[in-house]
Design a protein around this motif. Sequence first.
Motif, PDB file in Angstrom:
ATOM      1  N   SER A   1       0.823  -1.207   0.000  1.00 36.05           N
ATOM      2  CA  SER A   1       0.000   0.000   0.000  1.00 36.05           C
ATOM      3  C   SER A   1       0.858   1.258   0.000  1.00 36.05           C
ATOM      4  O   SER A   1       1.751   1.416   0.832  1.00 36.05           O
ATOM      5  CB  SER A   1      -0.914  -0.003   1.228  1.00 36.05           C
ATOM      6  N   TYR A   2       0.550   2.188  -0.908  1.00 42.74           N
ATOM      7  CA  TYR A   2       1.299   3.444  -0.901  1.00 42.74           C
ATOM      8  C   TYR A   2       0.962   4.279   0.328  1.00 42.74           C
ATOM      9  O   TYR A   2       1.721   5.173   0.704  1.00 42.74           O
ATOM     10  CB  TYR A   2       1.058   4.232  -2.192  1.00 42.74           C
ATOM     11  N   PHE A   3      -0.171   4.011   0.988  1.00 44.83           N
ATOM     12  CA  PHE A   3      -0.478   4.687   2.248  1.00 44.83           C
ATOM     13  C   PHE A   3       0.691   4.549   3.228  1.00 44.83           C
ATOM     14  O   PHE A   3       1.062   5.496   3.914  1.00 44.83           O
ATOM     15  CB  PHE A   3      -1.709   4.064   2.915  1.00 44.83           C
ATOM     16  N   LEU A   4       1.237   3.345   3.304  1.00 42.73           N
ATOM     17  CA  LEU A   4       2.274   3.043   4.285  1.00 42.73           C
ATOM     18  C   LEU A   4       3.515   3.893   4.048  1.00 42.73           C
ATOM     19  O   LEU A   4       4.042   4.512   4.981  1.00 42.73           O
ATOM     20  CB  LEU A   4       2.622   1.557   4.220  1.00 42.73           C
ATOM     21  N   TYR A   5       3.979   3.961   2.831  1.00 42.69           N
ATOM     22  CA  TYR A   5       5.244   4.626   2.539  1.00 42.69           C
ATOM     23  C   TYR A   5       5.138   6.146   2.624  1.00 42.69           C
ATOM     24  O   TYR A   5       6.122   6.825   2.897  1.00 42.69           O
ATOM     25  CB  TYR A   5       5.739   4.203   1.145  1.00 42.69           C
ATOM     26  N   ARG A   6       3.943   6.678   2.422  1.00 40.52           N
ATOM     27  CA  ARG A   6       3.760   8.121   2.463  1.00 40.52           C
ATOM     28  C   ARG A   6       3.324   8.604   3.846  1.00 40.52           C
ATOM     29  O   ARG A   6       3.070   9.791   4.044  1.00 40.52           O
ATOM     30  CB  ARG A   6       2.744   8.533   1.394  1.00 40.52           C
ATOM     31  N   SER A   7       3.281   7.694   4.806  1.00 43.10           N
ATOM     32  CA  SER A   7       2.910   8.046   6.174  1.00 43.10           C
ATOM     33  C   SER A   7       4.113   8.578   6.944  1.00 43.10           C
ATOM     34  O   SER A   7       5.266   8.412   6.531  1.00 43.10           O
ATOM     35  CB  SER A   7       2.352   6.821   6.903  1.00 43.10           C
ATOM     36  N   SER A   8       3.828   9.178   8.083  1.00 48.46           N
ATOM     37  CA  SER A   8       4.865   9.608   9.022  1.00 48.46           C
ATOM     38  C   SER A   8       4.635   8.884  10.344  1.00 48.46           C
ATOM     39  O   SER A   8       5.261   7.865  10.601  1.00 48.46           O
ATOM     40  CB  SER A   8       4.831  11.127   9.191  1.00 48.46           C
ATOM     41  N   ILE A   9       3.726   9.372  11.169  1.00 44.14           N
ATOM     42  CA  ILE A   9       3.322   8.668  12.389  1.00 44.14           C
ATOM     43  C   ILE A   9       1.935   8.094  12.149  1.00 44.14           C
ATOM     44  O   ILE A   9       0.989   8.841  11.875  1.00 44.14           O
ATOM     45  CB  ILE A   9       3.290   9.612  13.600  1.00 44.14           C
ATOM     46  N   ILE A  10       1.805   6.789  12.248  1.00 42.06           N
ATOM     47  CA  ILE A  10       0.498   6.141  12.135  1.00 42.06           C
ATOM     48  C   ILE A  10       0.036   5.841  13.556  1.00 42.06           C
ATOM     49  O   ILE A  10       0.546   4.938  14.221  1.00 42.06           O
ATOM     50  CB  ILE A  10       0.577   4.855  11.299  1.00 42.06           C
ATOM     51  N   SER A  11      -0.919   6.620  14.035  1.00 42.94           N
ATOM     52  CA  SER A  11      -1.347   6.563  15.434  1.00 42.94           C
ATOM     53  C   SER A  11      -2.652   5.781  15.534  1.00 42.94           C
ATOM     54  O   SER A  11      -3.683   6.202  14.989  1.00 42.94           O
ATOM     55  CB  SER A  11      -1.533   7.989  15.972  1.00 42.94           C
ATOM     56  N   VAL A  12      -2.627   4.645  16.223  1.00 41.18           N
ATOM     57  CA  VAL A  12      -3.770   3.739  16.236  1.00 41.18           C
ATOM     58  C   VAL A  12      -4.192   3.395  17.661  1.00 41.18           C
ATOM     59  O   VAL A  12      -3.406   3.451  18.600  1.00 41.18           O
ATOM     60  CB  VAL A  12      -3.449   2.433  15.472  1.00 41.18           C
ATOM     61  N   ASP A  13      -5.446   3.014  17.793  1.00 37.16           N
ATOM     62  CA  ASP A  13      -5.947   2.452  19.042  1.00 37.16           C
ATOM     63  C   ASP A  13      -5.629   0.957  19.078  1.00 37.16           C
ATOM     64  O   ASP A  13      -5.501   0.312  18.041  1.00 37.16           O
ATOM     65  CB  ASP A  13      -7.463   2.653  19.155  1.00 37.16           C
ATOM     66  N   PHE A  14      -5.525   0.417  20.287  1.00 34.41           N
ATOM     67  CA  PHE A  14      -5.267  -1.019  20.481  1.00 34.41           C
ATOM     68  C   PHE A  14      -4.119  -1.461  19.576  1.00 34.41           C
ATOM     69  O   PHE A  14      -4.238  -2.388  18.759  1.00 34.41           O
ATOM     70  CB  PHE A  14      -6.548  -1.823  20.257  1.00 34.41           C
ATOM     71  N   PHE A  15      -3.017  -0.763  19.759  1.00 32.00           N
ATOM     72  CA  PHE A  15      -1.826  -0.867  18.923  1.00 32.00           C
ATOM     73  C   PHE A  15      -1.377  -2.305  18.667  1.00 32.00           C
ATOM     74  O   PHE A  15      -0.977  -2.661  17.556  1.00 32.00           O
ATOM     75  CB  PHE A  15      -0.708  -0.071  19.618  1.00 32.00           C
ATOM     76  N   ASP A  16      -1.446  -3.167  19.682  1.00 35.94           N
ATOM     77  CA  ASP A  16      -0.862  -4.502  19.588  1.00 35.94           C
ATOM     78  C   ASP A  16      -1.705  -5.485  18.797  1.00 35.94           C
ATOM     79  O   ASP A  16      -1.267  -6.617  18.555  1.00 35.94           O
ATOM     80  CB  ASP A  16      -0.629  -5.061  20.995  1.00 35.94           C
TER      81      ASP A  16
END
Length: 293
Positions: A252-267
């Motif tokens: 996914s190009y989303f991944l490479y163009r990201s900086s900080i991907i901040s998510v809930d329930f990280f694990d």
Amino acid sequence: MNPAGNTTTRNNYANWMSTTPHIDSLKVGELVWPGCHNAAMDWDIGHSFPESASANWALCQNHDLLWKMRNGARSFDLRMLLQNNEFKAYHWKIRGRLLKEIVAAANTFLDENPDEFIIFDFNTLHDEKDNRFDHSLFKEEILRHLKDRLIPYSNKYLSFAQLRKISRKQRVILSIEYHEKFGSELFWPAFQNRWEGSTFVSVEKLAQYVTAVMQNPPSFTYPWRLSMTQYTAARGPTKLTKEINAWFDMESYFLYRSSIISVDFFDESRLVEYCIGANSRLVREPHLKRPFK
């Protein structure tokens, strides 16, 4: 709970930044950082009644900060409240980890893994009673416990290899909302945040929003935060595990163009695995990070 007591680590992610080949040539703003939204609001802390009755609306993580650091998280979204002369995390009406627990987790983790880097993203500061926050006291507390670990803002464009060469201790980037009393080279300006903005956004609209952000990301040289969050009236923060694994996989190009991907329930997602792979690939194919022609 004392965060130092939770030692479970999965997939040997505790030192991925210092052991993944060649990514030390990347700069702070080029790295894809696996991050935790409302990082100090976790179920491990435990809450007594009446807070426990509504905790599901506010708790966004399963485990404490040290556990998350040992399991690969490197950026931590933090909202701080001043209550009874103590700084503590908060979300909605629920209180989370104390500031002293947060900095203790960082010190413990970096003692164990001295060549890793972490971001403390203090983006909201609030006083419970009169909306006044003691910025001077907060700065004093931070510098008392973390001063030797903080990376100066002037080093923002250096590679991780250069940062390690300059100092054996400076491993923490501290981003914070502006206040005149935070006039310190050790306090970085607040990161831009990209959040869809709706409390009850649908998965379809969230996908549309993320697509739009990734077509024109805020920056390719300075960290910025994508808040990947969704709430429901019944459960509060939801686990976007399937969506994160699909939208930010290695193709996914989303991944490479990201900086900080901040998510809930990280694990509960494969975010760390994907970020490690993306950073390794960006060393070889830096064009993946750049704007479309």
